[in-house]
Design a protein around this motif. Structure first.
Motif, PDB file in Angstrom:
ATOM      1  N   SER A  87       0.845  -1.193   0.000  1.00 38.47           N
ATOM      2  CA  SER A  87       0.000   0.000   0.000  1.00 38.47           C
ATOM      3  C   SER A  87       0.880   1.243   0.000  1.00 38.47           C
ATOM      4  CB  SER A  87      -0.937  -0.003   1.201  1.00 38.47           C
ATOM      5  OG  SER A  87      -0.202  -0.018   2.389  1.00 38.47           O
TER       6      SER A  87
ATOM      7  N   CYS B 125       0.552   5.936  -0.230  1.00 35.37           N
ATOM      8  CA  CYS B 125      -0.305   7.112  -0.139  1.00 35.37           C
ATOM      9  C   CYS B 125       0.013   8.070  -1.291  1.00 35.37           C
ATOM     10  CB  CYS B 125      -0.080   7.826   1.183  1.00 35.37           C
ATOM     11  SG  CYS B 125      -0.475   6.832   2.615  1.00 35.37           S
ATOM     12  N   TYR B 126      -0.992   8.788  -1.720  1.00 37.19           N
ATOM     13  CA  TYR B 126      -0.797   9.811  -2.738  1.00 37.19           C
ATOM     14  C   TYR B 126      -1.703  10.997  -2.426  1.00 37.19           C
ATOM     15  CZ  TYR B 126      -5.053   7.885  -4.831  1.00 37.19           C
ATOM     16  OH  TYR B 126      -6.331   7.454  -5.049  1.00 37.19           O
TER      17      TYR B 126
ATOM     18  N   TRP C 160      -4.824  10.198   0.056  1.00 43.43           N
ATOM     19  CA  TRP C 160      -5.520   8.939  -0.130  1.00 43.43           C
ATOM     20  C   TRP C 160      -4.532   7.796   0.051  1.00 43.43           C
ATOM     21  CZ3 TRP C 160     -10.745   8.768  -1.397  1.00 43.43           C
ATOM     22  CH2 TRP C 160     -11.329  10.000  -1.711  1.00 43.43           C
ATOM     23  N   VAL C 161      -5.032   6.672   0.515  1.00 45.53           N
ATOM     24  CA  VAL C 161      -4.212   5.466   0.617  1.00 45.53           C
ATOM     25  C   VAL C 161      -4.765   4.453  -0.380  1.00 45.53           C
ATOM     26  CG1 VAL C 161      -5.521   4.478   2.548  1.00 45.53           C
ATOM     27  CG2 VAL C 161      -3.175   3.776   2.170  1.00 45.53           C
ATOM     28  N   GLN C 162      -3.853   3.878  -1.157  1.00 49.03           N
ATOM     29  CA  GLN C 162      -4.218   2.924  -2.204  1.00 49.03           C
ATOM     30  C   GLN C 162      -3.575   1.575  -1.888  1.00 49.03           C
ATOM     31  OE1 GLN C 162      -6.117   3.560  -5.093  1.00 49.03           O
ATOM     32  NE2 GLN C 162      -6.006   1.363  -5.388  1.00 49.03           N
TER      33      GLN C 162
ATOM     34  N   LYS D 220     -10.189  -3.529  -1.672  1.00 44.47           N
ATOM     35  CA  LYS D 220      -9.013  -2.706  -1.963  1.00 44.47           C
ATOM     36  C   LYS D 220      -9.368  -1.350  -2.578  1.00 44.47           C
ATOM     37  CE  LYS D 220      -5.126  -5.712  -2.225  1.00 44.47           C
ATOM     38  NZ  LYS D 220      -3.871  -5.938  -2.902  1.00 44.47           N
ATOM     39  N   ARG D 221     -10.388  -0.719  -2.099  1.00 47.22           N
ATOM     40  CA  ARG D 221     -10.746   0.588  -2.649  1.00 47.22           C
ATOM     41  C   ARG D 221      -9.831   1.662  -2.069  1.00 47.22           C
ATOM     42  NH1 ARG D 221     -13.544   4.143   0.514  1.00 47.22           N
ATOM     43  NH2 ARG D 221     -14.304   3.352   2.506  1.00 47.22           N
ATOM     44  N   PRO D 222      -9.651   2.804  -2.767  1.00 44.03           N
ATOM     45  CA  PRO D 222      -8.871   3.906  -2.177  1.00 44.03           C
ATOM     46  C   PRO D 222      -9.633   4.520  -1.004  1.00 44.03           C
ATOM     47  CG  PRO D 222      -9.487   4.399  -4.454  1.00 44.03           C
ATOM     48  CD  PRO D 222     -10.056   3.068  -4.128  1.00 44.03           C
ATOM     49  N   ARG D 223      -8.903   4.833   0.069  1.00 46.68           N
ATOM     50  CA  ARG D 223      -9.521   5.393   1.269  1.00 46.68           C
ATOM     51  C   ARG D 223      -8.881   6.723   1.598  1.00 46.68           C
ATOM     52  NH1 ARG D 223      -9.273  -0.105   1.492  1.00 46.68           N
ATOM     53  NH2 ARG D 223     -11.255  -1.094   1.986  1.00 46.68           N
ATOM     54  N   LYS D 224      -9.713   7.669   2.019  1.00 46.95           N
ATOM     55  CA  LYS D 224      -9.248   9.020   2.312  1.00 46.95           C
ATOM     56  C   LYS D 224      -8.627   9.072   3.716  1.00 46.95           C
ATOM     57  CE  LYS D 224     -10.898  13.768   2.392  1.00 46.95           C
ATOM     58  NZ  LYS D 224     -12.065  14.620   2.217  1.00 46.95           N
TER      59      LYS D 224
END
Length: 159
Positions: free
Chosen positions: A55, A57-58, A65-67, A85-89
């Motif tokens: 994982s 972050c971007y 967001w964490v991917q 595995k969705r992107p989470r804020k």
């Protein structure tokens, strides 16, 4: 991170670590961020069904967001279960996001999540780190230091 914060993390019932990250990267700076989750996601985290492997972050439009964070679907969830595995804020101050954005633009630096834990109020938090990648010889040195520490601890146990 001061001693008080470290003690709170140790008392947390859930601690999901990214063990691979400490082997692959040097941590330059660390931050603690909140994470936006749905109801079944927090239940899965409390059950320990999450992983931070691969994982990262971007930052997009002033939001972090964490991917690639894998939170397994909740076993008792129904049709309202979440995607694994969705992107989470992530929730950080604007100043912290600006600092991380400026620092991560330099070559060789990235932002990675290192730990998920539950704080004293029952909220899920993520420790993120501004990290610089290790070279091959740095990884060998890390393994050597780890083995030396183990040997010292074994020697202490016998005395």
């Amino acid at each position: 991170m001061n001693k008080e914060q470290q003690e709170k993390r140790k008392k947390s019932p859930v601690q999901i670590r990214n063990k691979k990250a400490s082997f692959e990267y040097f941590f330059v700076d660390t931050y603690t961020a909140g994470i936006v989750l749905t109801g079944t996601e927090i239940k899965s985290i409390r059950a320990g069904k999450a992983s931070l492997v691969d994982s990262y972050c971007y930052i997009t439009k002033g939001e972090m967001w964490v991917q690639g964070m894998n939170i397994s679907p909740y076993f008792y969830g129904s049709y309202a279960n979440h995607e694994a595995k969705r992107p989470r804020k992530l929730l950080l101050n604007r100043k912290e996001i600006r600092n991380l954005e400026a620092d991560s633009k330099t070559p060789g630096f990235t932002i990675i999540p290192t730990l998920i834990f539950i704080d004293e109020n029952g909220r899920a938090k993520v420790d993120i780190a501004l990290a610089r990648g290790k070279k091959e010889y740095d990884k060998r040195q890390t393994l050597k230091e780890k083995e030396d520490r183990r040997e010292m601890n074994r020697a202490k146990k016998h005395y």
